[in-house]
Design an enzyme around this catalytic site. Structure first.
Site, PDB file in Angstrom:
ATOM      1  N   GLY A  37      11.055  -0.153 -37.342  1.00 51.30           N
ATOM      2  CA  GLY A  37      12.159   0.032 -38.263  1.00 51.30           C
ATOM      3  C   GLY A  37      11.998   1.354 -38.978  1.00 51.30           C
ATOM      4  N   GLY A  49       3.799  -0.854 -27.211  1.00 50.40           N
ATOM      5  CA  GLY A  49       2.958  -1.944 -27.724  1.00 50.40           C
ATOM      6  C   GLY A  49       1.727  -2.166 -26.866  1.00 50.40           C
ATOM      7  N   ASP A  50       1.903  -2.105 -25.546  1.00 54.30           N
ATOM      8  CA  ASP A  50       0.765  -2.251 -24.635  1.00 54.30           C
ATOM      9  C   ASP A  50      -0.246  -1.133 -24.859  1.00 54.30           C
ATOM     10  OD1 ASP A  50       1.949  -4.481 -23.482  1.00 54.30           O
ATOM     11  OD2 ASP A  50       2.928  -3.314 -21.925  1.00 54.30           O
ATOM     12  N   ASP A 109      11.098   7.262 -24.961  1.00 53.63           N
ATOM     13  CA  ASP A 109      11.083   6.003 -24.230  1.00 53.63           C
ATOM     14  C   ASP A 109      10.010   5.114 -24.857  1.00 53.63           C
ATOM     15  OD1 ASP A 109      11.149   3.919 -22.447  1.00 53.63           O
ATOM     16  OD2 ASP A 109      10.557   5.109 -20.702  1.00 53.63           O
TER      17      ASP A 109
END
Length: 69
Positions: free
Chosen positions: A6, A36-37, A31
């Site tokens: 956010g 997160g990975d 992109d």
């Protein structure tokens, strides 16, 4: 672990007695697939290398920032 997106990006771990939180560097995301990975993989790697939680979170945030550019 909590990652929040956010207006303010940050990552944190629930640990006792404190909850470290490291703000992320602002980047222009191209992109976000895999961010997160990347963050989790870098965090686990840094912790496995013996880094402190704060240092590991900083490393993971930097890796995730690079992954989205």
């Amino acid at each position: 672990m909590r990652a929040r997106a956010g207006r303010r990006y940050r990552a944190g771990l629930r640990t006792r007695p404190r909850r470290p939180c490291v703000p992320a560097a602002p980047v222009k995301a191209v992109d976000t697939v895999g961010a997160g990975d990347t963050l989790v993989g870098a965090l686990v790697t840094a912790l496995a290398e013996g880094q402190s939680i704060d240092a590991a979170l900083s490393f993971a945030q930097a890796a995730a920032a690079l992954a989205v550019c």
